[in-house]
Each structure stands twice: as C-alpha cells, then as structure tokens.
Design a protein around this motif. Structure first.
Motif, short mmCIF file in Angstrom:
data_model
loop_
_atom_site.label_atom_id
_atom_site.label_comp_id
_atom_site.label_asym_id
_atom_site.label_seq_id
_atom_site.Cartn_x
_atom_site.Cartn_y
_atom_site.Cartn_z
N ASP A 236 -7.06 9.61 -2.49
CA ASP A 236 -5.81 10.00 -2.47
C ASP A 236 -5.04 9.14 -3.71
OD1 ASP A 236 -5.51 11.76 -0.57
OD2 ASP A 236 -4.88 10.13 0.80
N TRP A 237 -6.03 8.03 -4.01
CA TRP A 237 -5.63 6.77 -5.05
C TRP A 237 -6.43 7.23 -6.47
CZ3 TRP A 237 -5.07 1.45 -2.73
CH2 TRP A 237 -4.08 1.29 -1.64
N CYS A 238 -7.56 7.78 -6.20
CA CYS A 238 -8.34 7.94 -7.34
C CYS A 238 -7.62 9.30 -8.32
CB CYS A 238 -9.70 8.60 -7.16
SG CYS A 238 -10.88 9.26 -8.44
N LYS A 239 -7.55 8.83 -9.62
CA LYS A 239 -6.95 9.84 -10.76
C LYS A 239 -8.16 10.57 -11.37
CE LYS A 239 -2.41 7.40 -10.54
NZ LYS A 239 -1.61 6.29 -10.93
N ARG B 114 -13.24 -2.75 -12.05
CA ARG B 114 -12.58 -1.92 -13.31
C ARG B 114 -11.72 -0.67 -12.67
NH1 ARG B 114 -17.70 -2.19 -16.36
NH2 ARG B 114 -17.53 -3.79 -17.81
N CYS B 115 -11.64 -0.44 -11.38
CA CYS B 115 -10.98 0.86 -11.12
C CYS B 115 -9.33 0.43 -11.32
CB CYS B 115 -11.35 1.11 -9.75
SG CYS B 115 -10.21 2.52 -9.14
N PRO B 116 -8.79 1.40 -12.26
CA PRO B 116 -7.27 0.96 -12.60
C PRO B 116 -6.65 1.26 -11.28
CG PRO B 116 -8.18 2.56 -14.08
CD PRO B 116 -9.31 2.44 -12.93
N ASP B 117 -7.22 2.14 -10.43
CA ASP B 117 -6.34 2.68 -9.18
C ASP B 117 -6.79 1.97 -7.82
OD1 ASP B 117 -5.04 4.81 -10.66
OD2 ASP B 117 -7.09 5.50 -10.92
N LEU B 118 -7.44 0.86 -7.86
CA LEU B 118 -7.81 0.14 -6.73
C LEU B 118 -8.39 1.01 -5.68
CD1 LEU B 118 -4.83 -2.33 -6.20
CD2 LEU B 118 -6.72 -2.35 -7.74
N GLU C 1 0.66 -1.14 -0.07
CA GLU C 1 -0.14 -0.13 -0.15
C GLU C 1 0.79 1.31 0.17
OE1 GLU C 1 -3.71 0.86 2.04
OE2 GLU C 1 -3.47 -1.38 2.58
N ARG D 214 6.07 -2.59 -13.83
CA ARG D 214 6.23 -2.07 -12.62
C ARG D 214 5.16 -2.67 -11.71
NH1 ARG D 214 9.24 2.35 -11.26
NH2 ARG D 214 10.93 2.61 -13.00
N PHE E 78 3.05 2.23 -1.79
CA PHE E 78 3.54 2.76 -3.06
C PHE E 78 2.28 3.31 -3.76
CE2 PHE E 78 6.91 -0.39 -2.02
CZ PHE E 78 7.89 0.36 -2.03
N PHE E 79 1.25 3.26 -3.11
CA PHE E 79 0.22 3.85 -3.96
C PHE E 79 -0.03 5.33 -3.62
CE2 PHE E 79 -0.49 -0.48 -4.65
CZ PHE E 79 -1.18 -0.81 -5.82
N PRO E 80 -0.67 6.15 -4.25
CA PRO E 80 -1.52 5.76 -5.61
C PRO E 80 0.02 5.52 -6.69
CG PRO E 80 -1.26 8.22 -5.57
CD PRO E 80 -0.87 7.55 -4.33
N HIS E 81 -0.46 4.39 -7.49
CA HIS E 81 0.45 3.89 -8.24
C HIS E 81 1.08 4.79 -9.35
CE1 HIS E 81 -2.49 3.46 -11.38
NE2 HIS E 81 -3.17 2.28 -10.63
N MET E 82 2.12 4.51 -10.27
CA MET E 82 2.90 5.45 -11.22
C MET E 82 2.00 5.64 -12.46
SD MET E 82 4.94 3.22 -13.38
CE MET E 82 6.12 4.12 -13.87
N TRP E 83 0.92 4.74 -12.54
CA TRP E 83 0.35 4.61 -14.18
C TRP E 83 -0.24 5.75 -14.49
CZ3 TRP E 83 -0.32 -0.81 -12.14
CH2 TRP E 83 0.65 -1.72 -12.55
N CYS E 84 -0.60 6.02 -15.47
CA CYS E 84 -1.53 7.37 -16.05
C CYS E 84 -3.00 6.95 -15.65
CB CYS E 84 -1.45 7.30 -17.43
SG CYS E 84 0.35 7.89 -18.18
N GLY F 212 -3.51 -0.75 -14.71
CA GLY F 212 -4.17 -0.84 -13.26
C GLY F 212 -5.40 -1.94 -13.40
#
Lengths: 269, 68, 382
Positions: free
Chosen positions: B14-17, B56-60, A9, A54, A11-17, A23
């Motif tokens: 914080d994780w949601c993009k 489907r959330c790419p950001d978990l 955890e 990654r 390392f989140f949010p991860h580095m992907w766009c 993801g």
C-alpha cells in the motif's frame, strides 16, 4: 523501538511523488532518532512551507507546521522557552535560503541549539517547478524558460560564514551517511546544519533531463566525493560530502541562562 | 557474530509507489518490480541483509527481517 | 498597605503591566516609538527568570512568540507601523492556530516609514484586517497610563481566555508621555491563565476540539500529548483538512469565539453622556484632548459628553448605538482619515449626524483643534 513507532502511520502512504528524495530524508532522520533513542515527547519538529515541510505531519513528535521561510524563528521561540527539548527543523532549499535566508543566517549566528536540515532538491516542488536559490546557473525551470541566470548558493559555505558550529553535507544516495550526520547534528550542542542533496524527479529531473529518481541518485553519487578525497584533487568540480565544521562555541540558551543568573544576582544586591 | 540471515522482506504494497530505487541499488539484485509496479523480493536467497533497500526506500515500505 | 506609584512613560507602564500579567517571553525588534518596551524588558525579564530575545526582524519576532506560547509561556511583542506590517502573516497564523499572544503597536505616522517620531492613529483598520482572510480579532487601546496598565493586563487575559492574538493599539503620545500610575497590588486585578487539558497521557487528545463554550484546553509543547499545529485549515487533531464541513466548522469557531463574546470583550469609559446632545467619540491620546474640551464646555453649561473606546475590535457597535441614540451631533475625534468614524456611522441610527474631528499631519490633536472643528460643525464659525 522500530522506526514505525516514530511515525503517524495513518497518514501513509505519504503525499510525496514516487522516488521523491524527501522520503529518503525522512527515512534517514527516523534512523538517526531511533539510534539516539530519544524520547518522542522531547522532540519538537518545526517546519515551514513546501513539499519538504510536510515531513512534520508524518512524525509522531510535537510538530509545528508554520509559515513559509520562518520555521527557524518559530523554533527559536520554542527552544528559548524550553531549552531541554530537541529541536529539529527540516526545510526545503527555497524555504531555508530564499524567503527564510535571513532567519537561517541569524539562527546560525546565535548558535542556538537546533538542527537545521536543508532538503536541497534545487527547485520549488509544491508550486510546480520554479527555480530556487540553489538551482544554479543554466538550469531550466518553469520560471526560467530560457535558462536560469541566477547563481546558486553554497549552503555549506553560507552556514560556515554565518557561524553555524556544525555543518555537514550528504545526499539521499548516501543514506547511511545521512543518518550518521543527522545523529551527530542532533547530538551537537549548538546550531547544526545538514544539507542533504535530494532529488525531485517530477520537476527538476524532468525539466533538466536528469531522468527519474534512480538516475538522479546515481548522478549524486557521481558528482560528490568525501571531504579531502584524492578524487577531488583530480576533479575539483566534485562536491564534497562529510562534516565541514564541528566546533564548541557558547550556545545561545546556555548563555541566556547566565544572563538570568547575572540579572538575579544584581537584583539581590 | 556470524553473518545475518534473512528471514523475510516485508514489503508494504500500500505504501510502495514503485519508484525502483530499491531494485536499482540492491547490490545483489534481489528485488524487482512486479506487473503492478510494486517492489517484490524476486531472489530472496541472494539477499545479504545489507538493508540498503530498507534505508533508501522513500516510502518506508520495506523492512528486512533477520533470523534471531 | 502602601501603593506603588510611578511617574513613567506609557511604554514603561505597558512593561509593568505585562510583567504583572505574567509575561515570561518577549521577542522584538527595535522601532520608534515602541523601542523602550524592548529595552526595559531586556532588563526586567531575566530578573524573574523570563526570557527576552531581539530577533532579526519583526517577522521573526512574531514567529518566536508563537513558538514560545506553544510551550506554555505568556508572550508579547511590541512594534510600530512598519514592523506591524511585517508581522501580519504570522499574526494570521496565531489566529488560525489559536495561539495566545499579545502584540503591541505604538502607532506612528504612516504609510510606509511615514513619521517615525510623530503620533498617529492610522493603524485601526490594519489591526482589524491587516492579515489576509476572514477572521476575528481583539484590539484594545488606552488614553492614560492607568488604562495602559489595565488594558495591557486585559490583553493577556483575553488572549489566554480566547486563545487568540490580542492587539494593543497605543499611539506615540501615550507611549512616550510621562504621568502618574498606581501599580495595583498582586491580586488586585484578576489574571487569567489558559485552560490546560485534563486529558491523561495515552488518551486521545483533540487539541482543536472546542468545548461547548468555545474554549480550547491546551497541552504545552514538550508535554505528554504530541500533536500537530498548522496554519492550514485543520481538523480537531490539528492535521490539515480540506473537507468543507471541517473547514466551515473551523471558520465558524474562529469567528464565533470572539464575535459572540463581543459584549464581554467591549470596554468603554463614558463622561457626561446622560443628557448629552453632542457626543464626542474618541480613543487613545486623542480622547485626552476630547475630555478636556468636554470638561471645559460642561462648565459653561453645554450638554456635551465623551464616549471613550477602550476596545476597538470587535467594534463595540451596540454600545455606540445605545449611547448615541439621543445625541444631535456625534463627533469622532481621531488622528487618521476617519477609520473609527466609518464604524460609528455604521453603528448609529442616524449616520448623517456623525462628523469627524481629525488631524493626520503628525501633530497631536489638541483641545483647540477640536473646539475649532466643533464650532464649524455647529455652524458657529471659527
């Protein structure tokens, strides 16, 4: 366990766009592993180089982030030494099939028990949008400013021809199917390949006017169909999803155990 | 077993993009992006707990909590 | 107790020694003149429950041994020039990720496909700098079968001690020549196993935090500690880091763990050096011809000696300087264009006294060749 128990955890949010398909693949992979109830100490994830690779940094398994294209070769060494471990090898399309193409076909040929996951977004993302062996004819990329003249591979056909004993394909839109296929692939004893068609909105989508992540995922819904569907008859250009190959053939490490038995029996004689 | 009943959408801001995947593909249009481009449950009462947003959330970043 | 004595090829001695050292995983790809190592190990390893695999190329072979080493196996691969070139990227990975591993290069003529069945010592500098980036590396070599045995075992011991790839640089003559070798009894030559961490399950384990002595206790993949291994610059947990302080610390550690132990790693043999005016410096099969010349000339009263190098990297510069301090003439005998010559010139106090006696035409340098070159150097004509 919740899927959060399988990730690192911090390392989140991860580095992907935003909207990156990788993801979604991670998400599906964690569901598959959660459903299987595997012990984290029994999983080794080996990856190569690229955006896709990654993924190994984000999961709480034994993780080996290697060099470009060679993840399957590293994984072969791990598996041969400790056959009881589950090997999961996520790769990008360039990683798996350009620089790593030779290792891919030979790992398939040996039928060594591991799961190769090809996260196919048809582009090199990490280096900024160059064409890959999966981009296909006519695609626009930073190294194909006049349009790509390279024909693309068909991963499923390639894996079948190379001897993989489990071959499946789905997309990031079909996330439930992705989790199910990954689950089946991990359980399969032998070399399994799961192609997950994935979106790179940042480079592929923008360069090829396919829109953002949402539009790209909708498109994957539209251009694919379940194996053997009626729709395929009407529209032969549709890409099929599902399990293409599932067969039992001697697995490499089990066969090597027989070699050991044979060698030791001869030695005693 | 009856229909699952929603307790809560847990959305990790914080994780949601803000990619909008969850918003677009929610079959009941429960989710929306707020003015800071983060996913929020705008109409939680319509949620059928299909969990597609979570999957489907790419950001978990989304978790659907269901009443026990 | 009766000794096991064999009359076998150098490549076969390497196999005997690797098994003695505890080898249990080998991956390789056929290439002349190293193939016998793979062939023999495909037969021998399963007998002891070890594993052999013939990979699709040398790149994959190097990668596979790294994977196997991470699970706790003692690993080796064997190749020759072109294959050694292919291994370089993954060799660098083994340096960066600190993976104990042994890489045998039975040298043949190069560049490119070169002279597949002929001898050469042209890969000395490639062993040092073949992979990209700053790094330190250990390279051992041998001129005779007893030393092939000893140096192969040493290679495993050093790889396990320093958690690093170790290169065994043999040459075609040593690899294919048959001579007598005495296989030491079990326990006669000490063996080293890598340090394993004592950190218990559930306690934070730092896979890349060196102890004060620079050593790095390891946890096997599949064990209780799940950690990350990467070829990227990384922190003490093994996760990628671009923090200049972290990167600097990592680079210093990678280089210091070997360079500051250079004296312990250095291995030489010396013959008649005490009063020698003329010192031959050689290694590998060319040291055999050199010794022959030295022994013959000693009989005739010449003050000549041989310094045989058994470790090439880190280059034993201090030893070379000490031993050559009083020599009038220093002649490096090697089968290349002077790769060790350059190192010797850098090491000695008077580089103008250093000469080269070489061949690089695929033909083994014999005592007559050396004698002729010596006469030229000494101004005596041929």
């Amino acid at each position: 366990m919740a899927i959060k128990d399988y990730i690192r955890e911090r390392f989140f949010p991860h580095m992907w766009c935003p909207g990156c398909g990788h993801g979604v693949v991670l998400n599906a992979m964690l569901r598959a592993i959660e459903n299987l109830g595997l012990n984290k100490n029994d999983i080794v994830m080996v990856s190569g180089i690229g955006c896709s690779s990654r993924i190994s940094g984000y999961v709480d398994f034994h993780t080996l982030h290697t060099v470009h294209g060679r993840a399957l070769a590293f994984a072969t060494g791990v598996k041969m030494s400790r056959p009881e471990l589950h090997l999961i090898v996520p790769m990008g399309d360039g990683d798996a099939l350009a620089i790593g193409g030779n290792h891919f076909i030979h790992a398939a040929r040996r039928n060594i028990d591991m799961t190769a996951v090809v996260m196919n977004n048809r582009i090199y993302g990490m280096t900024g949008g160059q064409y890959s062996p999966l981009s296909g004819y006519g695609i626009s990329a930073t190294t194909a400013p006049y349009g790509n003249i390279d024909q693309g591979f068909d991963i499923v056909e390639l894996a079948k021809a190379a001897g993989a004993t489990f071959v499946a394909r789905t997309t990031t839109y079909h996330v439930q199917q992705a989790a199910e296929l990954l689950q089946e692939a991990i359980l399969h004893k032998g070399f399994s390949v799961v192609e997950i068609m994935s979106q790179c909105p940042t480079y592929f989508g923008r360069k090829n006017k396919e829109g953002g992540a949402v539009e790209m995922m909708k498109r994957m819904k539209d251009i694919t169909t379940p194996i053997g569907s009626k729709a395929k008859e009407a529209q032969p250009e549709l890409i099929e999803r599902g399990i293409f190959v599932r067969k039992d053939l001697p697995e490499y490490c089990s066969e090597y155990n027989k070699i050991i038995e044979r060698a030791q029996k001869q030695g005693r004689r | 077993m009856g229909k699952p009943k929603l307790k809560e959408h847990i959305i990790n801001r914080d994780w949601c993009k803000g990619c909008g995947i969850c918003v677009e593909f929610c079959p009941k249009k429960v989710l929306a992006l707020d003015d800071r481009e983060k996913a929020v449950a705008a109409r939680p009462e319509d949620c059928i707990c299909c969990r597609l947003c979570e999957l489907r959330c790419p950001d978990l970043a989304i978790e659907i909590l269901i009443e026990e | 107790m009766s000794k096991t004595i064999k009359f076998i090829q150098g490549n076969e001695v390497c196999v005997e020694a690797a098994l003695y050292a505890g080898l249990n995983f080998f991956a390789g790809y056929p290439i002349t003149p190293s193939t016998e190592i793979a062939e023999l190990l495909s037969f021998r390893l399963p007998q002891i429950g070890g594993r052999f695999i013939q990979m699709e190329d040398e790149i994959a072979s190097m990668c596979a041994i790294i994977g196997a080493s991470l699970t706790g196996s003692k690993v080796m691969t064997a190749t020759s020039g072109p294959g050694f070139s292919l291994m370089q990227e993954a060799l660098g990975y083994a340096v960066m990720a600190e993976i104990p591993s042994v890489i045998v290069n039975v040298q043949r003529g190069g560049p490119s496909t070169g002279l597949p069945t002929h001898v050469s010592q042209g890969d000395v500098n490639q062993a040092r700098w073949g992979t990209h980036g700053d790094h330190a590396i250990i390279t051992l070599t041998a001129s005779n079968h007893q030393d092939v045995f000893a140096m192969t075992v040493e290679a495993f011991n050093l790889a396990e001690t320093y958690r690093t790839p170790v290169i065994l640089l043999f040459d075609e003559v040593v690899g294919h020549m048959r001579e007598r070798v005495v296989i030491p009894d079990k326990g006669e030559q000490p063996l080293v196993d890598r340090l394993r961490t004592a950190v218990k399950s559930g306690v934070d384990y730092h896979p890349y935090l060196p102890r004060e002595d620079g050593r790095l206790p390891m946890s096997d993949f599949g064990g209780v500690h799940r950690y990350n291994v990467t070829g990227l610059a990384h922190d003490m947990w093994g996760f990628p880091s671009g923090n200049p302080q972290v990167v600097h610390g990592l680079m210093r550690h990678l280089i210091d763990k070997i360079q500051s132990n250079a004296a312990e790693i250095a291995r030489i043999r010396e013959f008649f050096l005490e009063d020698a005016d003329c010192i031959l410096i050689s290694y590998g099969s060319s040291a055999r011809s050199s010794l022959h010349v030295v022994q013959n000339r000693r009989k005739r009263g010449e003050r000549i000696g041989l310094l045989e190098l058994q470790s090439l990297w880190p280059f034993p510069a201090r030893i070379v300087r000490e031993k050559c301090r009083h020599a009038q003439t220093i002649v490096v005998v090697e089968m290349n264009m002077g790769q060790v010559l350059e190192q010797v010139k850098l090491a000695v106090e008077q580089p103008e006294r250093v000469f080269l006696a070489n061949r690089m035409d695929g033909v083994f340098i014999n005592p007559t060749d050396i004698r002729n070159i010596l006469r030229l150097i000494q101004g005596r004509g041929i």
